[in-house]
Motif scaffolding. Structure first.
Motif, PDB file in Angstrom:
ATOM      1  N   LEU A  80      26.006  64.903 -34.245  1.00  0.00           N
ATOM      2  CA  LEU A  80      24.713  65.189 -33.643  1.00  0.00           C
ATOM      3  C   LEU A  80      24.088  66.447 -34.224  1.00  0.00           C
ATOM      4  O   LEU A  80      22.864  66.549 -34.338  1.00  0.00           O
ATOM      5  N   ARG A  81      24.920  67.405 -34.621  1.00  0.00           N
ATOM      6  CA  ARG A  81      24.369  68.581 -35.292  1.00  0.00           C
ATOM      7  C   ARG A  81      23.775  68.182 -36.637  1.00  0.00           C
ATOM      8  O   ARG A  81      22.779  68.772 -37.078  1.00  0.00           O
ATOM      9  N   GLY A  82      24.377  67.174 -37.287  1.00  0.00           N
ATOM     10  CA  GLY A  82      23.800  66.675 -38.530  1.00  0.00           C
ATOM     11  C   GLY A  82      22.437  66.043 -38.323  1.00  0.00           C
ATOM     12  O   GLY A  82      21.599  66.026 -39.233  1.00  0.00           O
ATOM     13  N   VAL A  83      22.209  65.521 -37.115  1.00  0.00           N
ATOM     14  CA  VAL A  83      20.914  64.930 -36.778  1.00  0.00           C
ATOM     15  C   VAL A  83      19.920  66.000 -36.340  1.00  0.00           C
ATOM     16  O   VAL A  83      18.746  65.985 -36.719  1.00  0.00           O
ATOM     17  N   LEU A  84      20.402  66.970 -35.553  1.00  0.00           N
ATOM     18  CA  LEU A  84      19.512  67.968 -34.953  1.00  0.00           C
ATOM     19  C   LEU A  84      19.412  69.264 -35.743  1.00  0.00           C
ATOM     20  O   LEU A  84      18.544  70.092 -35.463  1.00  0.00           O
ATOM     21  N   GLY A  85      20.326  69.468 -36.708  1.00  0.00           N
ATOM     22  CA  GLY A  85      20.387  70.739 -37.395  1.00  0.00           C
ATOM     23  C   GLY A  85      21.207  71.727 -36.575  1.00  0.00           C
ATOM     24  O   GLY A  85      21.771  71.393 -35.537  1.00  0.00           O
ATOM     25  N   CYS A 130      19.690  57.811 -27.593  1.00  0.00           N
ATOM     26  CA  CYS A 130      18.844  57.979 -28.785  1.00  0.00           C
ATOM     27  C   CYS A 130      17.358  57.947 -28.453  1.00  0.00           C
ATOM     28  O   CYS A 130      16.613  58.831 -28.865  1.00  0.00           O
ATOM     29  N   CYS A 131      16.937  56.916 -27.718  1.00  0.00           N
ATOM     30  CA  CYS A 131      15.504  56.782 -27.452  1.00  0.00           C
ATOM     31  C   CYS A 131      15.165  56.795 -25.963  1.00  0.00           C
ATOM     32  O   CYS A 131      13.986  56.766 -25.600  1.00  0.00           O
ATOM     33  N   SER A 132      16.188  56.818 -25.109  1.00  0.00           N
ATOM     34  CA  SER A 132      15.932  56.862 -23.669  1.00  0.00           C
ATOM     35  C   SER A 132      17.142  57.455 -22.973  1.00  0.00           C
ATOM     36  O   SER A 132      18.223  57.560 -23.554  1.00  0.00           O
ATOM     37  N   HIS A 133      16.958  57.832 -21.717  1.00  0.00           N
ATOM     38  CA  HIS A 133      18.070  58.349 -20.924  1.00  0.00           C
ATOM     39  C   HIS A 133      17.849  57.987 -19.470  1.00  0.00           C
ATOM     40  O   HIS A 133      16.713  57.753 -19.038  1.00  0.00           O
ATOM     41  N   PRO A 134      18.926  57.929 -18.692  1.00  0.00           N
ATOM     42  CA  PRO A 134      18.779  57.565 -17.279  1.00  0.00           C
ATOM     43  C   PRO A 134      18.097  58.670 -16.488  1.00  0.00           C
ATOM     44  O   PRO A 134      18.073  59.829 -16.896  1.00  0.00           O
ATOM     45  N   ALA A 135      17.567  58.290 -15.339  1.00  0.00           N
ATOM     46  CA  ALA A 135      16.963  59.269 -14.441  1.00  0.00           C
ATOM     47  C   ALA A 135      18.035  60.245 -13.967  1.00  0.00           C
ATOM     48  O   ALA A 135      19.202  59.872 -13.847  1.00  0.00           O
ATOM     49  N   PRO A 136      17.672  61.489 -13.721  1.00  0.00           N
ATOM     50  CA  PRO A 136      18.663  62.479 -13.279  1.00  0.00           C
ATOM     51  C   PRO A 136      19.420  62.011 -12.037  1.00  0.00           C
ATOM     52  O   PRO A 136      18.823  61.482 -11.105  1.00  0.00           O
ATOM     53  N   ALA A 137      20.739  62.185 -12.079  1.00  0.00           N
ATOM     54  CA  ALA A 137      21.591  61.844 -10.935  1.00  0.00           C
ATOM     55  C   ALA A 137      22.562  62.996 -10.730  1.00  0.00           C
ATOM     56  O   ALA A 137      22.182  64.080 -10.319  1.00  0.00           O
ATOM     57  N   LEU A 138      23.845  62.754 -11.057  1.00  0.00           N
ATOM     58  CA  LEU A 138      24.835  63.821 -10.925  1.00  0.00           C
ATOM     59  C   LEU A 138      24.556  64.956 -11.905  1.00  0.00           C
ATOM     60  O   LEU A 138      24.740  66.123 -11.596  1.00  0.00           O
ATOM     61  N   TYR A 139      24.132  64.577 -13.127  1.00  0.00           N
ATOM     62  CA  TYR A 139      23.805  65.558 -14.162  1.00  0.00           C
ATOM     63  C   TYR A 139      22.414  65.246 -14.711  1.00  0.00           C
ATOM     64  O   TYR A 139      22.001  64.086 -14.773  1.00  0.00           O
ATOM     65  N   PRO A 140      21.670  66.255 -15.184  1.00  0.00           N
ATOM     66  CA  PRO A 140      20.440  65.960 -15.929  1.00  0.00           C
ATOM     67  C   PRO A 140      20.787  65.312 -17.257  1.00  0.00           C
ATOM     68  O   PRO A 140      21.903  65.466 -17.763  1.00  0.00           O
ATOM     69  N   LEU A 144      17.556  61.880 -27.910  1.00  0.00           N
ATOM     70  CA  LEU A 144      17.131  62.439 -29.197  1.00  0.00           C
ATOM     71  C   LEU A 144      15.627  62.363 -29.391  1.00  0.00           C
ATOM     72  O   LEU A 144      15.013  63.296 -29.929  1.00  0.00           O
ATOM     73  N   ALA A 145      15.013  61.263 -28.966  1.00  0.00           N
ATOM     74  CA  ALA A 145      13.568  61.131 -29.133  1.00  0.00           C
ATOM     75  C   ALA A 145      12.830  62.177 -28.307  1.00  0.00           C
ATOM     76  O   ALA A 145      11.838  62.761 -28.760  1.00  0.00           O
ATOM     77  N   GLU A 146      13.306  62.425 -27.095  1.00  0.00           N
ATOM     78  CA  GLU A 146      12.668  63.439 -26.251  1.00  0.00           C
ATOM     79  C   GLU A 146      12.830  64.831 -26.856  1.00  0.00           C
ATOM     80  O   GLU A 146      11.919  65.660 -26.791  1.00  0.00           O
ATOM     81  N   ILE A 147      14.001  65.082 -27.445  1.00  0.00           N
ATOM     82  CA  ILE A 147      14.230  66.379 -28.086  1.00  0.00           C
ATOM     83  C   ILE A 147      13.265  66.575 -29.251  1.00  0.00           C
ATOM     84  O   ILE A 147      12.782  67.677 -29.502  1.00  0.00           O
ATOM     85  N   GLY A 148      12.984  65.477 -29.977  1.00  0.00           N
ATOM     86  CA  GLY A 148      11.971  65.551 -31.013  1.00  0.00           C
ATOM     87  C   GLY A 148      12.471  65.433 -32.435  1.00  0.00           C
ATOM     88  O   GLY A 148      11.716  65.648 -33.376  1.00  0.00           O
TER      89      GLY A 148
END
Length: 260
Positions: A80-85, A130-140, A144-148
């Protein structure tokens, strides 16, 4: 091995192992209908995210199998660091979630079983938002798409993940060099030296996250007393109201660890 839909990539990998596969095989699904996480929690698995399991046969002696969860955490972090820098907001959360800015980006589910004929199978399931995530529950949570990042497609992540696994499995050397994995894990762990909350089978614990020991147990400093925690849900910031009381954890079983 690619599938449009599976109940669970881990279940498919275990079935393939039982049928005699030699291992070193990735099983990937576009969508899971029965994705699961820690303690049987549902893992939301809509199309577009990465759902992949790596099947390893006789990767190490059975008693070394739990270490693979930390190998996977290090490999996934670097992928993931390779993807995000080199983004300082990316970190590993004990035991093996990957967080970005405190929100869950990816998780790991490690399962193992003894096969007929004396073979030992380990399955490392990985889910990356990668392109979506569940609504906040136990953890936020985040993705990746939201991060940009421009490299948010699951194919980009899987390519880097496969490369990183080859490297870190080699460093681990069938369990002969867990010290190097532990050191790398600690280099990128979130919460070291900070006050955290941990839900344990005996109740919530609050203290300073000192380190992990040679077995991967979390060392929590509670008012000067060092507690060795084998399992639990870690909150690096204040947990939701009632979360610590409502979460149950169990000590790792010989052939099963649930982290995804």
């Amino acid at each position: 091995m690619h599938h449009a839909e599976l109940g669970s990539t881990n279940d498919e990998a275990l079935s393939i192992a039982a049928a005699g596969d030699a291992g070193r095989l990735w099983i990937v699904a576009d969508e899971q209908t029965k994705g699961r996480g820690r303690h049987g929690r549902q893992w939301s698995s809509p199309p577009g995210n990465l759902y992949a399991s790596l099947l390893l046969i006789d990767a190490a002696p059975a008693h070394k199998a739990p270490e693979l969860g930390f190998v996977a955490g290090v490999a996934l972090f670097h992928a993931l660091r390779g993807v995000l820098g080199s983004d300082p907001l990316l970190c590993i959360k004990w035991p093996n979630d990957i967080l970005y800015a405190g929100a869950k980006l990816a998780g790991i589910l490690l399962e193992s079983t003894q096969l007929t004929g004396g073979r030992f199978a380990c399955v490392i399931g990985i889910g990356v938002n990668c392109c979506s995530h569940p609504a906040p529950a136990l953890y936020p949570a985040t993705d990746l798409a939201e991060i940009g990042t421009l490299l948010s497609h699951r194919e980009d992540v899987l390519l880097r993940l496969s490369e990183c696994f080859v490297h870190w499995l080699g460093i681990w050397d069938r369990g002969r060099n867990f010290d190097a994995i532990r050191a790398e894990w600690l280099n990128h762990a979130g919460g070291i030296g900070m006050r955290i909350s941990v839900s344990t089978p005996s109740g919530p614990r609050d203290g300073i996250f000192e380190t992990i020991d040679a077995s991967g147990r979390l060392i929590l400093n509670v008012d000067g007393e060092m507690l060795n925690l084998e399992a639990g849900d870690v909150f690096l910031s204040a947990p939701p109201i009632g979360a610590l009381a409502g979460v149950q954890s169990a000590a790792p079983q010989p052939f099963r660890e649930e982290h995804r």
